[in-house]
Design a protein around this motif. Structure first.
Motif, PDB file in Angstrom:
ATOM      1  N   ARG A   1       1.343  -1.272  -0.214  1.00 22.65           N
ATOM      2  CA  ARG A   1       0.274   0.174   0.116  1.00 22.65           C
ATOM      3  C   ARG A   1       0.645   1.227  -0.151  1.00 22.65           C
ATOM      4  NH1 ARG A   1      -5.223   0.319   2.397  1.00 22.65           N
ATOM      5  NH2 ARG A   1      -6.326  -1.049   2.067  1.00 22.65           N
ATOM      6  N   TRP A   2       1.822   1.283   0.948  1.00 21.73           N
ATOM      7  CA  TRP A   2       2.816   2.351   0.717  1.00 21.73           C
ATOM      8  C   TRP A   2       4.244   2.244   0.948  1.00 21.73           C
ATOM      9  CZ3 TRP A   2       0.854   6.944   0.219  1.00 21.73           C
ATOM     10  CH2 TRP A   2       1.962   8.192   0.291  1.00 21.73           C
ATOM     11  N   MET A   3       5.203   3.205   0.809  1.00 21.02           N
ATOM     12  CA  MET A   3       5.962   3.190   0.707  1.00 21.02           C
ATOM     13  C   MET A   3       6.979   5.014   1.165  1.00 21.02           C
ATOM     14  SD  MET A   3       7.925   2.208  -2.586  1.00 21.02           S
ATOM     15  CE  MET A   3       6.786   1.296  -3.161  1.00 21.02           C
ATOM     16  N   GLU A   4       7.879   4.768   1.731  1.00 29.62           N
ATOM     17  CA  GLU A   4       8.475   5.650   2.971  1.00 29.62           C
ATOM     18  C   GLU A   4      10.432   6.036   2.801  1.00 29.62           C
ATOM     19  OE1 GLU A   4       8.617   9.460   2.012  1.00 29.62           O
ATOM     20  OE2 GLU A   4       6.965   9.652   3.080  1.00 29.62           O
ATOM     21  N   GLY A   5      10.671   6.488   1.842  1.00 31.64           N
ATOM     22  CA  GLY A   5      12.487   6.818   2.085  1.00 31.64           C
ATOM     23  C   GLY A   5      12.738   8.142   2.484  1.00 31.64           C
TER      24      GLY A   5
ATOM     25  N   GLU B   1      -1.229  18.979  -3.902  1.00 37.11           N
ATOM     26  CA  GLU B   1      -1.228  17.752  -2.980  1.00 37.11           C
ATOM     27  C   GLU B   1      -0.339  16.378  -3.897  1.00 37.11           C
ATOM     28  OE1 GLU B   1      -4.923  14.939  -3.636  1.00 37.11           O
ATOM     29  OE2 GLU B   1      -5.403  17.180  -4.856  1.00 37.11           O
ATOM     30  N   VAL B   2       0.238  15.417  -3.013  1.00 38.68           N
ATOM     31  CA  VAL B   2       0.429  14.582  -3.744  1.00 38.68           C
ATOM     32  C   VAL B   2       0.234  13.338  -3.946  1.00 38.68           C
ATOM     33  CG1 VAL B   2       2.529  12.630  -3.464  1.00 38.68           C
ATOM     34  CG2 VAL B   2       2.622  15.117  -2.310  1.00 38.68           C
ATOM     35  N   ALA B   3      -0.347  13.325  -4.995  1.00 42.73           N
ATOM     36  CA  ALA B   3      -1.568  11.632  -5.461  1.00 42.73           C
ATOM     37  C   ALA B   3       0.306  10.824  -5.972  1.00 42.73           C
ATOM     38  CB  ALA B   3      -1.861  12.196  -7.642  1.00 42.73           C
ATOM     39  N   THR B   4      -0.777   9.383  -5.246  1.00 38.65           N
ATOM     40  CA  THR B   4       0.364   8.037  -5.695  1.00 38.65           C
ATOM     41  C   THR B   4      -0.335   7.464  -6.244  1.00 38.65           C
ATOM     42  OG1 THR B   4      -0.710   7.534  -3.544  1.00 38.65           O
ATOM     43  CG2 THR B   4       1.270   9.390  -3.364  1.00 38.65           C
ATOM     44  N   ARG B   5       0.752   6.635  -6.801  1.00 39.53           N
ATOM     45  CA  ARG B   5       0.372   5.543  -7.370  1.00 39.53           C
ATOM     46  C   ARG B   5       0.850   3.969  -7.313  1.00 39.53           C
ATOM     47  NH1 ARG B   5       0.504   3.440 -14.224  1.00 39.53           N
ATOM     48  NH2 ARG B   5      -0.143   1.186 -13.971  1.00 39.53           N
ATOM     49  N   ILE B   6       1.180   2.914  -6.762  1.00 41.02           N
ATOM     50  CA  ILE B   6       2.174   1.721  -6.273  1.00 41.02           C
ATOM     51  C   ILE B   6       1.915   0.926  -7.733  1.00 41.02           C
ATOM     52  CG2 ILE B   6       2.160   0.175  -5.032  1.00 41.02           C
ATOM     53  CD1 ILE B   6       2.830   2.256  -3.701  1.00 41.02           C
ATOM     54  N   LEU B   7       3.232   0.275  -8.058  1.00 41.12           N
ATOM     55  CA  LEU B   7       3.247  -0.830  -8.794  1.00 41.12           C
ATOM     56  C   LEU B   7       4.095  -2.232  -8.220  1.00 41.12           C
ATOM     57  CD1 LEU B   7       3.138   2.219 -11.359  1.00 41.12           C
ATOM     58  CD2 LEU B   7       2.692   0.620 -12.646  1.00 41.12           C
ATOM     59  N   GLU B   8       2.925  -3.089  -8.207  1.00 43.82           N
ATOM     60  CA  GLU B   8       4.432  -4.152  -7.972  1.00 43.82           C
ATOM     61  C   GLU B   8       4.767  -4.638  -8.633  1.00 43.82           C
ATOM     62  OE1 GLU B   8       2.627  -5.759  -3.914  1.00 43.82           O
ATOM     63  OE2 GLU B   8       0.291  -5.496  -5.557  1.00 43.82           O
ATOM     64  N   THR B   9       4.117  -4.937  -9.717  1.00 44.12           N
ATOM     65  CA  THR B   9       4.937  -5.763 -10.735  1.00 44.12           C
ATOM     66  C   THR B   9       4.890  -4.660 -12.288  1.00 44.12           C
ATOM     67  OG1 THR B   9       3.064  -6.155 -11.760  1.00 44.12           O
ATOM     68  CG2 THR B   9       3.845  -7.766 -10.612  1.00 44.12           C
ATOM     69  N   ASP B  10       6.236  -4.823 -12.811  1.00 40.96           N
ATOM     70  CA  ASP B  10       6.855  -4.007 -14.503  1.00 40.96           C
ATOM     71  C   ASP B  10       5.881  -3.958 -15.743  1.00 40.96           C
ATOM     72  OD1 ASP B  10       7.357  -3.559 -16.987  1.00 40.96           O
ATOM     73  OD2 ASP B  10       9.638  -3.746 -16.177  1.00 40.96           O
ATOM     74  N   PRO B  11       4.473  -3.732 -15.625  1.00 37.31           N
ATOM     75  CA  PRO B  11       3.204  -3.890 -16.819  1.00 37.31           C
ATOM     76  C   PRO B  11       3.808  -4.072 -18.028  1.00 37.31           C
ATOM     77  CG  PRO B  11       4.062  -1.641 -16.576  1.00 37.31           C
ATOM     78  CD  PRO B  11       4.898  -2.258 -15.254  1.00 37.31           C
ATOM     79  N   ASN B  12       5.359  -4.263 -18.551  1.00 36.49           N
ATOM     80  CA  ASN B  12       5.590  -4.366 -19.624  1.00 36.49           C
ATOM     81  C   ASN B  12       6.085  -6.166 -19.259  1.00 36.49           C
ATOM     82  OD1 ASN B  12       6.819  -4.104 -22.314  1.00 36.49           O
ATOM     83  ND2 ASN B  12       8.359  -5.015 -21.762  1.00 36.49           N
ATOM     84  N   THR B  13       6.276  -6.949 -18.617  1.00 33.05           N
ATOM     85  CA  THR B  13       6.387  -8.215 -18.368  1.00 33.05           C
ATOM     86  C   THR B  13       5.210  -8.955 -17.545  1.00 33.05           C
ATOM     87  OG1 THR B  13       7.960  -7.943 -16.452  1.00 33.05           O
ATOM     88  CG2 THR B  13       8.509  -8.058 -18.893  1.00 33.05           C
TER      89      THR B  13
END
Length: 361
Positions: free
Chosen positions: A4-8, A329-341
């Motif tokens: 759902r989220w990551m922060e560094g 504001e900060v819009a976010t999008r999570i991608l767990e996999t590469d959409p090309n593969t």
């Protein structure tokens, strides 16, 4: 959904010691109708765990609580009220005295905390259930001073069938089941709290168990931030000045109306090449999070924003974010996999991908 989220803390500022309240408020300001009291007026940028940056606690008054909330809407609570959270933590020469550093709950009062983790002055940690009731404390200290540790917690919030497992550096230090981890209502937030001047926080992840990947402990992750470095295959938006679109959107911290691109034409797309990863050089890469600072500048009305990703021959728009305010504001999008593969990301895959923005309806 699982990740759902990551922060560094890589995109808040570039100056060590600078206060970053404004950027944290922008990124974590959507409280989805809850009455909560974030406070990071004294939190500042510090050296990170694996390069980059981390967040350091209050610098003026050591007892001042610095905290921010990751909040979800009422219809977005994880199935079974189960959260999995990881974060890197470090303390200086001393520890806080039995203070919360991680809270899962709905209202901003210990009475309504569903679950929390406390750190004691001797380096032990405690798990607390509904309303702050003590569940267990480690027999021995599990934290060393002036040392980065990685804390992970998997928590099921329930009034009778609650469960938890806490790990430090990959080792289970506390666990319990059939306990009360429910004080008031659905677990709508995860609160991160710095209760000490010499407390540092870095490399956060938040997961649930609703997907098929990233639905358990992820281990000692590292979060790296990268920025636009070149124009990509599409340049439909209008830059404030010049012809270099990426130069309008590559500032840390964001310089807001000093440089930007804009469009209100449905289908207009801007893509950017990004700098290569440098800290993360091994695989697998568990996921990406695209962050876009955005606002409306024409009213009345609103508009949908897509955070478009082009990997190889595949372009993915994802789900739109509705933008309806003139405040950034900060819009976010999570991608767990590469959409090309349709497979986990690789270093070369990330480095070769273009990220950008597209106007919706």
């Amino acid at each position: 959904m699982s990740l759902r989220w990551m922060e560094g803390f890589e995109t808040l500022d570039t100056t060590l010691g600078s206060t970053v309240e404004a950027q944290l408020d922008r990124k974590y300001g959507n409280l989805h109708g809850l009455t909560l009291y974030p406070n990071c007026d004294q939190a500042k940028l510090a050296d990170g765990r694996r390069g980059g940056y981390s967040l350091q606690g209050a610098f003026a008054y050591p007892t001042t609580s610095q905290r921010f909330f990751y909040v979800v809407a009422s219809d977005d609570v994880p199935t079974g009220d189960t959260w999995i959270v990881g974060m890197a933590i470090k303390f200086g020469t001393s520890f806080p005295d039995n203070k919360e550093i991680l809270v899962i709950g709905s209202l901003d009062s210990q009475t309504y905390y569903n679950f929390s983790i406390k750190v004691a002055s001797d380096g032990k940690i405690s798990a607390c259930g509904g309303g702050g009731t003590l569940l267990a404390t480690t027999a021995d200290p599990v934290l060393a001073s002036d040392t980065w540790h990685y804390l992970e917690a998997k928590v099921v919030c329930h009034d009778t069938a609650g469960a938890y497992e806490i790990r430090i550096d990959g080792q289970t230090v506390l666990t319990g089941s059939d306990v009360d981890t429910w004080a008031y209502n659905d677990s709508r937030y995860v609160m991160f709290q710095l209760r000490h001047y010499y407390q540092y926080l870095d490399d956060i992840y938040i997961c649930d168990m609703d997907g098929t990947t990233n639905n358990d402990f992820l281990g000692q992750v590292v979060v790296e931030g990268i920025l636009p470095s070149a124009d990509g295959d599409s340049s439909d938006w209008t830059p404030l000045s010049g012809t270099d679109h990426s130069a309008m959107v590559d500032d840390i911290p964001p310089d807001d109306d000093t440089s930007y691109v804009e469009s209100n034409v449905e289908g207009d797309e801007d893509l950017y090449g990004y700098a290569d990863l440098s800290t993360i050089t091994t695989e697998p890469i568990l996921g990406l999070q695209v962050n876009t600072d955005v606002r409306m500048n024409e009213f009345p009305g609103d508009i949908d924003l897509y955070q478009t990703v082009k990997s190889g021959s595949t372009t993915s728009d994802g789900q739109p974010t509705n933008i309806a305010t003139d405040d950034y504001e900060v819009a976010t999008r999570i991608l767990e996999t590469d959409p090309n593969t349709a497979s986990v990301w690789t270093v070369s895959g990330v480095n070769g991908t273009q990220f950008g923005i597209k106007v919706g309806t």
